[in-house]
Design a protein around this motif. Structure first.
Motif, PDB file in Angstrom:
ATOM      1  N   GLU A 380       0.867  -1.348  -0.047  1.00  0.00           N
ATOM      2  CA  GLU A 380      -0.054   0.003  -0.073  1.00  0.00           C
ATOM      3  C   GLU A 380       0.801   1.552  -0.043  1.00  0.00           C
ATOM      4  O   GLU A 380       0.508   2.042  -0.802  1.00  0.00           O
ATOM      5  CB  GLU A 380      -1.041  -0.005   1.343  1.00  0.00           C
ATOM      6  CG  GLU A 380      -2.531  -0.328   0.787  1.00  0.00           C
ATOM      7  CD  GLU A 380      -3.350  -0.047   1.962  1.00  0.00           C
ATOM      8  OE1 GLU A 380      -4.366  -0.838   1.932  1.00  0.00           O
ATOM      9  OE2 GLU A 380      -2.830   0.530   2.894  1.00  0.00           O
ATOM     10  N   PRO A 381       1.767   1.437   0.926  1.00  0.00           N
ATOM     11  CA  PRO A 381       2.485   2.569   1.050  1.00  0.00           C
ATOM     12  C   PRO A 381       3.300   2.921  -0.180  1.00  0.00           C
ATOM     13  O   PRO A 381       3.491   3.868  -0.838  1.00  0.00           O
ATOM     14  CB  PRO A 381       3.510   2.533   2.244  1.00  0.00           C
ATOM     15  CG  PRO A 381       2.668   1.731   3.050  1.00  0.00           C
ATOM     16  CD  PRO A 381       2.099   0.415   1.963  1.00  0.00           C
ATOM     17  N   THR A 402       8.569   9.137   3.009  1.00  0.00           N
ATOM     18  CA  THR A 402       7.089   8.953   3.786  1.00  0.00           C
ATOM     19  C   THR A 402       6.760   7.330   3.589  1.00  0.00           C
ATOM     20  O   THR A 402       6.223   6.857   4.586  1.00  0.00           O
ATOM     21  CB  THR A 402       5.996   9.606   2.926  1.00  0.00           C
ATOM     22  OG1 THR A 402       6.362  10.634   2.314  1.00  0.00           O
ATOM     23  CG2 THR A 402       4.972  10.022   4.124  1.00  0.00           C
ATOM     24  N   ALA A 403       6.895   6.809   2.436  1.00  0.00           N
ATOM     25  CA  ALA A 403       6.381   5.394   2.274  1.00  0.00           C
ATOM     26  C   ALA A 403       7.333   4.547   3.204  1.00  0.00           C
ATOM     27  O   ALA A 403       6.779   3.760   3.792  1.00  0.00           O
ATOM     28  CB  ALA A 403       6.703   4.945   0.913  1.00  0.00           C
ATOM     29  N   THR A 406       6.372   4.864   6.730  1.00  0.00           N
ATOM     30  CA  THR A 406       5.004   3.994   7.021  1.00  0.00           C
ATOM     31  C   THR A 406       5.246   2.709   7.197  1.00  0.00           C
ATOM     32  O   THR A 406       4.952   1.981   8.052  1.00  0.00           O
ATOM     33  CB  THR A 406       4.109   4.362   5.869  1.00  0.00           C
ATOM     34  OG1 THR A 406       3.973   5.516   5.583  1.00  0.00           O
ATOM     35  CG2 THR A 406       2.678   3.895   6.359  1.00  0.00           C
ATOM     36  N   ASP A 409       7.032   1.805  10.494  1.00  0.00           N
ATOM     37  CA  ASP A 409       6.145   1.844  11.495  1.00  0.00           C
ATOM     38  C   ASP A 409       5.291   0.551  11.550  1.00  0.00           C
ATOM     39  O   ASP A 409       5.255  -0.020  12.540  1.00  0.00           O
ATOM     40  CB  ASP A 409       5.111   3.002  11.310  1.00  0.00           C
ATOM     41  CG  ASP A 409       5.774   4.349  11.884  1.00  0.00           C
ATOM     42  OD1 ASP A 409       7.068   4.291  12.096  1.00  0.00           O
ATOM     43  OD2 ASP A 409       5.272   5.579  11.563  1.00  0.00           O
ATOM     44  N   GLU A 413       5.197  -2.537  14.282  1.00  0.00           N
ATOM     45  CA  GLU A 413       3.783  -2.466  15.206  1.00  0.00           C
ATOM     46  C   GLU A 413       3.366  -3.892  15.012  1.00  0.00           C
ATOM     47  O   GLU A 413       2.826  -4.508  16.086  1.00  0.00           O
ATOM     48  CB  GLU A 413       2.793  -1.692  14.393  1.00  0.00           C
ATOM     49  CG  GLU A 413       1.842  -0.830  15.293  1.00  0.00           C
ATOM     50  CD  GLU A 413       1.002   0.051  14.614  1.00  0.00           C
ATOM     51  OE1 GLU A 413       0.167  -0.385  13.684  1.00  0.00           O
ATOM     52  OE2 GLU A 413       1.507   1.325  14.692  1.00  0.00           O
TER      53      GLU A 413
ATOM     54  N   ALA B 456       1.103   9.314   0.252  1.00  0.00           N
ATOM     55  CA  ALA B 456       1.855   8.512   0.461  1.00  0.00           C
ATOM     56  C   ALA B 456       2.103   8.585   2.119  1.00  0.00           C
ATOM     57  O   ALA B 456       2.160   9.201   2.523  1.00  0.00           O
ATOM     58  CB  ALA B 456       3.353   8.557   0.011  1.00  0.00           C
ATOM     59  N   GLY B 457       1.898   7.352   2.834  1.00  0.00           N
ATOM     60  CA  GLY B 457       2.316   7.171   4.270  1.00  0.00           C
ATOM     61  C   GLY B 457       0.799   7.380   5.098  1.00  0.00           C
ATOM     62  O   GLY B 457       0.738   7.285   6.197  1.00  0.00           O
ATOM     63  N   ASP B 458      -0.245   7.778   4.395  1.00  0.00           N
ATOM     64  CA  ASP B 458      -1.659   8.014   4.947  1.00  0.00           C
ATOM     65  C   ASP B 458      -1.916   6.646   5.452  1.00  0.00           C
ATOM     66  O   ASP B 458      -2.239   5.792   4.505  1.00  0.00           O
ATOM     67  CB  ASP B 458      -2.648   8.883   4.049  1.00  0.00           C
ATOM     68  CG  ASP B 458      -2.356  10.124   4.040  1.00  0.00           C
ATOM     69  OD1 ASP B 458      -1.294  10.418   4.733  1.00  0.00           O
ATOM     70  OD2 ASP B 458      -2.942  10.947   3.425  1.00  0.00           O
ATOM     71  N   SER B 477      -5.123  -4.569   3.973  1.00  0.00           N
ATOM     72  CA  SER B 477      -3.982  -4.754   3.094  1.00  0.00           C
ATOM     73  C   SER B 477      -3.515  -6.148   3.390  1.00  0.00           C
ATOM     74  O   SER B 477      -2.272  -6.017   3.375  1.00  0.00           O
ATOM     75  CB  SER B 477      -3.147  -3.503   3.805  1.00  0.00           C
ATOM     76  OG  SER B 477      -2.901  -3.679   5.162  1.00  0.00           O
TER      77      SER B 477
END
Lengths: 414, 515
Positions: A380-381, A402-403, A406, A409, A413, B456-458, B477
Motif C-alpha cells: 500500500e505505502p 514517507t513510504a 510508514t 512503523d 507494530e 503516501a504514508g496515509d 492490506s
C-alpha cells in the motif's frame, strides 16, 4: 406465520449444527459415520479459480496410482483468507496451492507445515523458486511453476526490440500512438508492475539476512537507489509515459486496440493478445541506460501442506514427491501456460514456445517477490508513493521517505 | 401457505397438523444430524446448547398455551444467533491480539516452530516407506533404500536389515517376515503414530518420515516446559515464551516465526486513543463521515423533492414517462452503477472530464474525490426521495394549501410555510434512516473510490468513512489485525448508536410540535 417461524427455527438449529460441525475438527461427516476409524479416503486441495481446472485434470494420475480420491475445491479471490480461517479452526484442506509470497504469512500464522527437500531435489529446481518458498531457513512449499512479467511489443508499431528503456520510450513516442507504453499504475499505484523501473534505478525492497531469507529490518525503499526509482516514476509521469489512469483493467485492451506499441504484463495476458490476432513478441523489459537491469518480480506457484491436514501421508507424498517429477511439472506447465520450476522440465517446455521463452528471457534477472510477512506492509505505502510521484503530487525523495516511514512503523507494530 | 399456518395456529385442521409434524420432524432430524459430529468431537457444551434450542422449539410448538411465545421464539433465536453472538464475539476479539501472526493457540505455535527445525542429514540415504507392526505389536518403519535397494526395519531400537521381503513394483515393502505391513490407507490413517516413533540412527539423528518416503535427519529444536522456552541446538538460539504478548522471543527481542492468541486487555483501545496519528485521522474521518451522510441526505432530498414538485404540478404532461426515467437509477443495481460512475470520473478518458472540458484528477484530489462521492451518491439516492416525496405531496391536505392561497401566500412562501413543514412531519423519520444508512454506506465509498485519495504514508484516505476504514484495518492490506479492527468497530458502534439516539429523540420532539 407459524410454519415459516418453525422453518426459520429449523434453519437456525441447522446453522448451529453446522457451526458446531466446523469446530469438530474433522471433515468426514459425510462418509465416516458408520466405520470405526475416521479415514475419509479423500485428499482435499484448495486452489484459486485459475489453478483449479488445471489441478482437477492433473490429480487424476495421483488418484489412479494411489487409489485415493482427490477433490480440488475452487476458492475465488478469497483463497488465502478462506484457508487461514478454516485452518486455524482445525478445518480446511490437506493441501493449498497458492503463490509463494504468502509463505511467510502462512508460516507465521502456523497454518502450514514445513517440508524437507533433499539437496538433490533442491538443486534440480530453479534456484530462485526454492528461495521463494524459504522462510526462516526452512522450505515451506513445493514450487511447481514460475511466472514474471515481460514486455509485449506490437511488432507492426515497433519492429525493433528496444535495448534500453530510453529507446523503448523513444520508439513508443515515434510510433505516434496515444500512449508510448502501457504499464498499470492506477490510483493506488502498482508496485508489482512498477518494480522493474524501480529496480533498474537501483531500488530494492528488503536486503538479505545472510541466511537465505530476507531481512525485514533492511528496507531499501528510501535507499539511494530507491529514491532514484521514485524520481524516475515522477519523471515518467511528467513525460506522460506513466499515468494513474492506466490501470490493470484497461492496459490489455488498449494494447490490443493498438493504442500503444508496448505493454508490460504477464503470461495471463497472452490469451487476450492472441485473440486480438495482432503481431506481437514477448521479450525482456530493458533497463535504463547505464543502470541496473530491470528486474521484474518472480512469482512462484507452490503446493503447501496444511498444518491441520487429515491425510498427511498422501498430502506429503503429493507435495514432496509427485509434483516434483519432471513429467508432472511438464504436465502442469502445459495445462497452465507457465514455466515449470524444475529446470529440466523448463528446458523441454521452452523449446518451440516463443511466448514462454520471451517471458523466461524477461525473467532472467527476476527476483522472487518478497515472501516475508513484512511485505504485506509494503504494497500500500509503496503503491501510493508511486501514484503520488506519477501524479506529480510529491517529489521522489519525499515519497520514498514517507513510504519508508510508514512501512517501518507497520513492521515495528506487527 | 399463509392460511394453512393460521389454521394450524387456531384450530387443529388435518393440513395444519401434518405441516406441524413435518416441520418438527425436520427440526428433530437436523438436530440429530448436527449432534453426531458434536458427540464425536466431544463438544459437550455445544451439544447442550443444541439440545436446549431443540427443547425450546419443541416445547413452544407442542403446547396450546403461550401463543405469544410461538411468535417470539424464532425471532429471539435468530436475534441471538446473528446479532447478539457476533457482538459479544467482537467485544471478545477486541481484547485480544487475534490477527496475523497470532492465529493459533500456543501448543500449535510450539509444534510449528519445532517442525521448522528438522534438517535432512547431508548425503544421507533416502527410503521408500511402508508402515507396520512387529509380531509383538510394536510400531515399525519398513524401509527400502532408494540408492541400493536394501531393506530395513526401523523400531525404537534402531535400524535392522531385513532378509526376505516382498515388494511392489516401485520397491516398497508389502510383506516381511515377522512384521505385519499396513496398506497405504492404514499408513495414512496412522501417520501421526509413526511420526512420533523415534528411530535413532546416530547420536542425535533419526529416521524422519515424509509422505511415502523417509530420510535421515535431525530435529534441532526442543520445547522445555520448565523454562517455557524453545531451544535450537544448531544455532544456540533460546526463545522464551512471552505470555502477555503471545510470542516466543530471544533475549535480544527477536521473535520466533509463530505467535499465538492471547488476551491483551485494553491495549487495542489504548492504541486507538494514544496514537496521535490515529487520533487525528479518526477525527478527520469522523467529520467527513458526518458531512457525507448529511450531504447525501440533503442533496438527494432536495433533488428528489424538486423533481416530485415538478411532476406534481397540475397540467404537467408526460408525467408517466418522466417518472419511469426518474426511477431508473434506483432500479439498476447500485454495484454496477457505482463502477460505471468510477469509470466516468477517470481523469483521462472519463465522460465527466471530456464533456465538461476539465482536467480534474477526481481520484487524486481530496475535495474533488469528495465531490465525486457526493455527486454519485446523490444520483443513486434521489429516486428514492423522489418516490416518497411524490407520495407525500399527493397526500397533503388540499384545504391547507387552498387556505394559504386565499390568504395570499405566493409560491415560495406557501412552500416554505405550508408544504415543507407538512412534508417533514411524515418524512423526517425516513430522512433519519437515510442518514443512518449513508453514515455506514460502505458500498458507495468502497466501490467508487476505495477510500482514495491516499497520500503516501496515509493510513486514512480522503473519502474514507469509518466503516471503510475499519474494514481495511481488519481485512484490507492483507495483514489482518482483527483485535484492533474489533476495537475500531466497537468505537464506531458507540458513535452510530449515540447519533441515532440523539436523532430519534429530536424526531420525537419535532413530531410533538407538528402534531
Amino acid at each position: 406465520m407459524r410454519r415459516r417461524t418453525i422453518g426459520t427455527a429449523a434453519v437456525s438449529a441447522a446453522a448451529l449444527g453446522a457451526a458446531a460441525a466446523c469446530g469438530s475438527g474433522d471433515d468426514d461427516s459425510d462418509s465416516g459415520e458408520e466405520s470405526g476409524p475416521d479415514f475419509s479416503g479423500e485428499l482435499v486441495i484448495w486452489a484459486d479459480e485459475t489453478r483449479t481446472p488445471i489441478l482437477k485434470e492433473y490429480v487424476k494420475d495421483f488418484e489412479s496410482q494411489f487409489g485415493v480420491k482427490v477433490t480440488v475445491e475452487e476458492h475465488v479471490e478469497t483463497l488465502r483468507e478462506d484457508f487461514l480461517t478454516a485452518t486455524e479452526q482445525g478445518q480446511g484442506p490437506d493441501i493449498m496451492v497458492g503463490p509463494h509470497d504468502w509463505t511467510g504469512q502462512l508460516a507465521g500464522d502456523g497454518v502450514i507445515s514445513p517440508i524437507t527437500l533433499g539437496a538433490d531435489v533442491q538443486s534440480a529446481l530453479n534456484e530462485a523458486s526454492v528461495r521463494a518458498v524459504t522462510v526462516d531457513g526452512q522450505i515451506w512449499g513445493a514450487p511447481y511453476s514460475i511466472e514474471n512479467i515481460g514486455l509485449f511489443r506490437n511488432t507492426d508499431l515497433a519492429p525493433e526490440a528496444p535495448a534500453t528503456f530510453e529507446e523503448l520510450v523513444q520508439a513508443g513516442t515515434d510510433a505516434g500512438t496515444e500512449n508510448a507504453l502501457l504499464i498499470p499504475v492506477g490510483v493506488d499505484g502498482d508496485p508489482y508492475h512498477g518494480y522493474p523501473i524501480f529496480s533498474s534505478m537501483g531500488g530494492y525492497l528488503f536486503g538479505s539476512d545472510g541466511e537465505g531469507s530476507l531481512d525485514p529490518n533492511d528496507l531499501g525503499v528510501d535507499s539511494e537507489g530507491g529514491v532514484a526509482g521514485f524520481e524516475k516514476f515522477r519523471e515518467l509521469g511528467e513525460d506522460g509515459v506513466l499515468s494513474t489512469s492506466i490501470n490493470g483493467d484497461n492496459t490489455v485492451s488498449f494494447f490490443t486496440e493498438g493504442r500503444a506499441p508496448f505493454l508490460i504484463s504477464g503470461p495471463w495476458s497472452i490469451a487476450d493478445v492472441q485473440t486480438a490476432g495482432m503481431n506481437y513478441e514477448v521479450g525482456a523489459i530493458p533497463g535504463f541506460e547505464g543502470r541496473d537491469p530491470a528486474a521484474p518480480f518472480l512469482g512462484v506457484q507452490a503446493f503447501f501442506l496444511s498444518s491441520k491436514a487429515d491425510n498427511v501421508t498422501f498430502a506429503q507424498e503429493l507435495i514432496t514427491n509427485f509434483v516434483l517429477r519432471e513429467d508432472d511439472q511438464l504436465k502442469l506447465a502445459e495445462l497452465g501456460d507457465r514455466v515449470p520450476a524444475l529446470t529440466a522440465a523448463a528446458e523441454t517446455y521452452l523449446e518451440g514456445n516463443a511466448d514462454a521463452a520471451g517471458f523466461a528471457a524477461a525473467g532472467e534477472n527476476a527476483v522472487p517477490m518478497p515472501n516475508i510477512p513484512a511485505m504485506n506492509a509494503v504494497w500500500e505505502p509503496f503503491g501510493r508513493a508511486e501514484a503520488d510521484c506519477v501524479d506529480g503530487a510529491s517529489t521522489g525523495a519525499d515519497a520514498a521517505a514517507t513510504a519508508a516511514q510508514t512501512i517501518r512503523d507497520a513492521i515495528a507494530e506487527s | 401457505m399463509l392460511d394453512q399456518r393460521s389454521q394450524a395456529a387456531g384450530s387443529q385442521t388435518a393440513a395444519g397438523l401434518i405441516a406441524k409434524i413435518v416441520v418438527l420432524a425436520v427440526v428433530a432430524s437436523l438436530a440429530a444430524w448436527a449432534a453426531l459430529p458434536l458427540i464425536r468431537a466431544g463438544a459437550w457444551w455445544a451439544l447442550a446448547v443444541e439440545a436446549a434450542v431443540v427443547a425450546i422449539v419443541f416445547y413452544t410448538y407442542l403446547q396450546r398455551r403461550a401463543v405469544p411465545l410461538k411468535y417470539l421464539v424464532p425471532g429471539t433465536l435468530l436475534l441471538i444467533t446473528f446479532q447478539i453472538i457476533p457482538v459479544i464475539m467482537t467485544i471478545g476479539t477486541s481484547f485480544s491480539n487475534y490477527g496475523d501472526g497470532h492465529r493459533v493457540d500456543k501448543d500449535q505455535a510450539v509444534e510449528v516452530i519445532i517442525a521448522a527445525g528438522v534438517q535432512q542429514t547431508p548425503d544421507s540415504a533416502t527410503y521408500l516407506l511402508a508402515g507396520g507392526e512387529t509380531t509383538a505389536g510394536e510400531l515399525a518403519l519398513l524401509l527400502t533404500d532408494t540408492a541400493d535397494g536394501s531393506h530395513w526395519a526401523g523400531t525404537e531400537e534402531g535400524l535392522t536389515e531385513l532378509g526376505d521381503v516382498e515388494t511392489d513394483e516401485t520397491g516398497r515393502i508389502t510383506a516381511a517376515d515377522g512384521y505385519t505391513v499396513w496398506d497405504l490407507e492404514e499408513l495414512n490413517e496412522r501417520q501421526a503414530e509413526l511420526a512420533e516413533l523415534a528411530v535413532p540412527t546416530g547420536a542425535d539423528t533419526g529416521i524422519r518420515i515424509q509422505g511415502l518416503s523417509a530420510f535421515e535427519g535431525t530435529s534441532t529444536r526442543e520445547y522445555d516446559a520448565d523454562c517455557d522456552c524453545i531451544t535450537d541446538s544448531a544455532t544456540g538460539t533460546v526463545w522464551t515464551a512471552d505470555d502477555e504478548n503471545g510470542r516466543f522471543v530471544t533475549e535480544d527481542g527477536e521473535e520466533a516465526l509463530v505467535g499465538w492468541r492471547v488476551g491483551v486487555g485494553w491495549d487495542n483501545y489504548a492504541r486507538l486513543f494514544t496514537d496521535a496519528e490515529m487520533r487525528s485521522a479518526f477525527l478527520g474521518v469522523f467529520v467527513w463521515n458526518l458531512a457525507f451522510a448529511a450531504g447525501s441526505v440533503l442533496f438527494t432530498f432536495a433533488l428528489g423533492l424538486g423533481a416530485a414538485m415538478a411532476l406534481n404540478r397540475p397540467g404537467m404532461r408526460g408525467t408517466k414517462a418522466y417518472r419511469a426515467i426518474m426511477i431508473l437509477p434506483y432500479a439498476m443495481p447500485s454495484f454496477a452503477m457505482i463502477l460505471v460512475w468510477a469509470q466516468m470520473f477517470n481523469r483521462d478518458f472519463g465522460l465527466v472530464n471530456e464533456l465538461l472540458g476539465l482536467n480534474v484528477n477526481w481520484f487524486g484530489e481530496t475535495w474533488a474525490a469528495r465531490a465525486m462521492a457526493l455527486v454519485t451518491n446523490t444520483w443513486l439516492g434521489f429516486p428514492y426521495m423522489f418516490l416518497i416525496c411524490l407520495g407525500a405531496l399527493q397526500a397533503l391536505p388540499a384545504d391547507s394549501l387552498e387556505a394559504a392561497k386565499i390568504d395570499g401566500a405566493t409560491g415560495t412562501t406557501a412552500f416554505r410555510k405550508i408544504t415543507l413543514p407538512l412534508l417533514l412531519v411524515s418524512l423526517t423519520p425516513l430522512l433519519i434512516s437515510s442518514f443512518a444508512f449513508n453514515f455506514n454506506n460502505f458500498n458507495a465509498i468502497e466501490l467508487l473510490t476505495g477510500g482514495n485519495p491516499f497520500r503516501a504514508g496515509d493510513d486514512v484516505g480522503g473519502t474514507d468513512l469509518l466503516i471503510t476504514y475499519a474494514f481495511r484495518q481488519a481485512f484490507g492490506s492483507s495483514t489482518s489485525d482483527y483485535g484492533f479492527a474489533s476495537a475500531v468497530s466497537m468505537f464506531i458502534f458507540l458513535i452510530v448508536a449515540t447519533i441515532s439516539a440523539i436523532m430519534f429523540r429530536t424526531t420525537r420532539k419535532q413530531e410533538e410540535v407538528f402534531a
